[in-house]
Design a protein around this motif. Structure first.
Motif, PDB file in Angstrom:
ATOM      1  N   LEU A  96       0.865  -1.249  -0.351  1.00 25.06           N
ATOM      2  CA  LEU A  96       0.120   0.487  -0.010  1.00 25.06           C
ATOM      3  C   LEU A  96       0.682   1.624  -0.262  1.00 25.06           C
ATOM      4  N   PRO A  97       0.234   2.492  -0.428  1.00 22.35           N
ATOM      5  CA  PRO A  97       0.967   3.779  -0.384  1.00 22.35           C
ATOM      6  C   PRO A  97       1.097   3.483   1.451  1.00 22.35           C
ATOM      7  N   PRO A  98       2.300   5.029   1.205  1.00 29.13           N
ATOM      8  CA  PRO A  98       2.115   5.006   2.928  1.00 29.13           C
ATOM      9  C   PRO A  98       1.063   5.494   3.383  1.00 29.13           C
ATOM     10  N   LYS A  99       0.956   5.944   4.821  1.00 26.82           N
ATOM     11  CA  LYS A  99      -0.124   6.343   5.607  1.00 26.82           C
ATOM     12  C   LYS A  99      -0.813   7.639   4.943  1.00 26.82           C
ATOM     13  N   ARG A 100       0.678   9.039   5.176  1.00 30.94           N
ATOM     14  CA  ARG A 100       0.292   9.935   4.787  1.00 30.94           C
ATOM     15  C   ARG A 100      -0.410   9.762   3.801  1.00 30.94           C
ATOM     16  N   GLN A 101      -0.028   9.730   2.498  1.00 30.10           N
ATOM     17  CA  GLN A 101      -0.722   9.520   1.204  1.00 30.10           C
ATOM     18  C   GLN A 101      -2.160   8.676   1.242  1.00 30.10           C
ATOM     19  N   LEU A 102      -1.701   7.599   1.821  1.00 32.91           N
ATOM     20  CA  LEU A 102      -3.572   7.059   1.786  1.00 32.91           C
ATOM     21  C   LEU A 102      -4.455   8.366   2.667  1.00 32.91           C
ATOM     22  N   LEU A 103      -3.978   8.678   3.807  1.00 36.08           N
ATOM     23  CA  LEU A 103      -5.241   9.256   4.352  1.00 36.08           C
ATOM     24  C   LEU A 103      -5.465  10.677   3.522  1.00 36.08           C
ATOM     25  N   THR A 104      -4.297  11.331   3.217  1.00 33.14           N
ATOM     26  CA  THR A 104      -4.771  11.948   1.687  1.00 33.14           C
ATOM     27  C   THR A 104      -5.850  11.946   0.822  1.00 33.14           C
ATOM     28  N   HIS A 105      -5.555  10.825   0.547  1.00 42.15           N
ATOM     29  CA  HIS A 105      -6.298   9.727  -0.606  1.00 42.15           C
ATOM     30  C   HIS A 105      -7.779   9.745   0.223  1.00 42.15           C
ATOM     31  N   LEU A 106      -8.136   9.366   1.366  1.00 39.10           N
ATOM     32  CA  LEU A 106      -9.493   9.215   2.116  1.00 39.10           C
ATOM     33  C   LEU A 106     -10.352  10.275   2.164  1.00 39.10           C
ATOM     34  N   ARG A 107      -8.957  11.359   2.269  1.00 33.70           N
ATOM     35  CA  ARG A 107      -9.966  12.600   3.318  1.00 33.70           C
ATOM     36  C   ARG A 107     -10.474  13.608   1.999  1.00 33.70           C
ATOM     37  N   LYS A 108      -9.602  13.305   0.199  1.00 37.37           N
ATOM     38  CA  LYS A 108     -10.085  13.997  -0.282  1.00 37.37           C
ATOM     39  C   LYS A 108     -11.691  13.011  -1.650  1.00 37.37           C
ATOM     40  N   ALA A 109     -11.804  11.911  -0.703  1.00 37.54           N
ATOM     41  CA  ALA A 109     -12.873  11.140  -1.338  1.00 37.54           C
ATOM     42  C   ALA A 109     -14.140  11.229  -0.831  1.00 37.54           C
ATOM     43  N   MET A 110     -13.646  11.603   0.675  1.00 35.71           N
ATOM     44  CA  MET A 110     -14.121  12.009   1.740  1.00 35.71           C
ATOM     45  C   MET A 110     -15.240  13.528   0.958  1.00 35.71           C
ATOM     46  N   ARG A 111     -14.319  14.169   0.467  1.00 36.49           N
ATOM     47  CA  ARG A 111     -14.846  15.550   0.039  1.00 36.49           C
ATOM     48  C   ARG A 111     -15.826  15.828  -0.971  1.00 36.49           C
ATOM     49  N   LEU A 112     -15.586  14.486  -1.499  1.00 31.73           N
ATOM     50  CA  LEU A 112     -16.653  14.626  -2.884  1.00 31.73           C
ATOM     51  C   LEU A 112     -16.876  13.582  -2.049  1.00 31.73           C
ATOM     52  N   ASN A 113     -17.462  13.517  -1.775  1.00 38.30           N
ATOM     53  CA  ASN A 113     -18.824  12.574  -1.408  1.00 38.30           C
ATOM     54  C   ASN A 113     -19.399  13.571  -0.842  1.00 38.30           C
ATOM     55  N   GLU A 114     -18.844  14.550  -0.051  1.00 36.13           N
ATOM     56  CA  GLU A 114     -19.754  15.683   0.511  1.00 36.13           C
ATOM     57  C   GLU A 114     -20.208  16.942  -0.506  1.00 36.13           C
ATOM     58  N   ALA A 115     -19.129  16.620  -1.396  1.00 30.79           N
ATOM     59  CA  ALA A 115     -19.863  17.676  -2.170  1.00 30.79           C
ATOM     60  C   ALA A 115     -21.110  17.051  -3.297  1.00 30.79           C
ATOM     61  N   GLY A 116     -21.758  15.810  -2.763  1.00 30.76           N
ATOM     62  CA  GLY A 116     -22.434  15.237  -4.095  1.00 30.76           C
ATOM     63  C   GLY A 116     -21.628  15.272  -5.146  1.00 30.76           C
ATOM     64  N   THR A 117     -20.869  14.741  -5.716  1.00 31.79           N
ATOM     65  CA  THR A 117     -20.175  14.707  -6.814  1.00 31.79           C
ATOM     66  C   THR A 117     -20.131  14.092  -7.705  1.00 31.79           C
ATOM     67  N   LYS A 118     -20.920  13.513  -8.662  1.00 31.93           N
ATOM     68  CA  LYS A 118     -21.123  11.663  -8.820  1.00 31.93           C
ATOM     69  C   LYS A 118     -20.400  11.181  -9.721  1.00 31.93           C
ATOM     70  N   ARG A 119     -20.028   9.749  -9.272  1.00 36.37           N
ATOM     71  CA  ARG A 119     -18.897   8.726 -10.505  1.00 36.37           C
ATOM     72  C   ARG A 119     -19.331   9.159 -11.229  1.00 36.37           C
ATOM     73  N   PRO A 120     -17.991   9.640 -11.701  1.00 33.95           N
ATOM     74  CA  PRO A 120     -17.785   9.336 -13.863  1.00 33.95           C
ATOM     75  C   PRO A 120     -18.422   7.915 -13.661  1.00 33.95           C
ATOM     76  N   VAL A 121     -19.238   8.134 -14.873  1.00 31.41           N
ATOM     77  CA  VAL A 121     -20.012   6.650 -16.271  1.00 31.41           C
ATOM     78  C   VAL A 121     -18.605   6.138 -16.358  1.00 31.41           C
ATOM     79  N   ALA A 122     -18.565   4.415 -16.164  1.00 32.53           N
ATOM     80  CA  ALA A 122     -18.164   3.917 -16.568  1.00 32.53           C
ATOM     81  C   ALA A 122     -17.767   3.618 -17.750  1.00 32.53           C
ATOM     82  N   ARG A 123     -16.691   3.883 -18.194  1.00 31.92           N
ATOM     83  CA  ARG A 123     -16.142   2.944 -20.330  1.00 31.92           C
ATOM     84  C   ARG A 123     -16.787   2.075 -19.998  1.00 31.92           C
ATOM     85  N   LYS A 124     -17.386   2.028 -20.856  1.00 27.39           N
ATOM     86  CA  LYS A 124     -17.551   0.130 -21.499  1.00 27.39           C
ATOM     87  C   LYS A 124     -16.743  -1.100 -22.008  1.00 27.39           C
TER      88      LYS A 124
END
Length: 200
Positions: A96-124
């Protein structure tokens, strides 16, 4: 502190020994980054929900574990790595990436959820690779065993491919013959190649 789902406790406890530290590490980091995260099980795998949407998930398999973000492209960027997750096939915490990097990713994912950003449509998805015909020795063995042949022909392409690749990967003729005999036994019982590892 958010409640822990006992189903995830059981999932981790019954996973392979190598996978348990990975799953425990990921779970602890998710809770550290997002103290109010909700735990649940989706598609048979531990899943973490925040702000009403999936944040990330993890899973354990026979030889690897995985951890991935629901909005992988927005959080990590680029294509997903091999192995159903954002960071490829994990065999130890060191993968796995280092703890600090994973925490940064997790917080970014949280902000996206809080903003209501829709998941991009997956390519076929790309068209699946055509399934090759069984090699002659395996085809003859199947023809001589109606029960095994019926099970093999009734399996989806992915299950048939697992048997074919297992047989074709054998380096020696003796190994190949043993694998064909074992395949016939399992097929005669209606079992897939990976029946030992399938969760009930």
């Amino acid at each position: 502190m958010a409640a822990r789902d006992p189903r995830i406790d059981t999932y981790i406890a019954t996973s392979a020994a190598f996978a348990r530290p990975i799953l425990e590490h990921v779970r602890a980091l998710v809770h550290e980054a997002c103290p109010d995260v909700e735990e649940t099980m989706k598609w048979g795998m531990p899943t973490f929900v925040h702000a009403g949407a999936i944040l990330c998930g993890m899973a354990a398999f026979k030889q690897h574990a995985s951890f991935g973000f629901w909005r992988h492209a927005d959080v990590v960027g680029g294509e997903r790595n091999e192995g159903m997750g954002s960071f490829g096939k994990l065999t130890s915490v060191r993968d796995l990436p280092p703890k600090r990097q994973l925490l940064t990713h997790l917080r970014k994912a949280m902000r996206l959820n809080e903003a209501g950003t829709k998941r991009p449509v997956a390519r076929k998805a790309a068209a699946p690779r055509p399934l090759p015909d069984p090699p002659d020795d395996f085809a003859k063995a199947l023809a001589a065993n109606p029960a095994a042949r019926k099970a093999y022909e009734g399996f989806p392409p992915s299950h048939r491919r697992e048997y074919l690749e297992w047989i074709l990967e054998a380096k020696r003729a003796e190994t190949r013959a043993r694998r064909i005999a074992q395949a016939l036994e399992w097929l005669g019982e209606g079992k897939s190649r990976s029946w030992k590892y399938e969760r009930c």
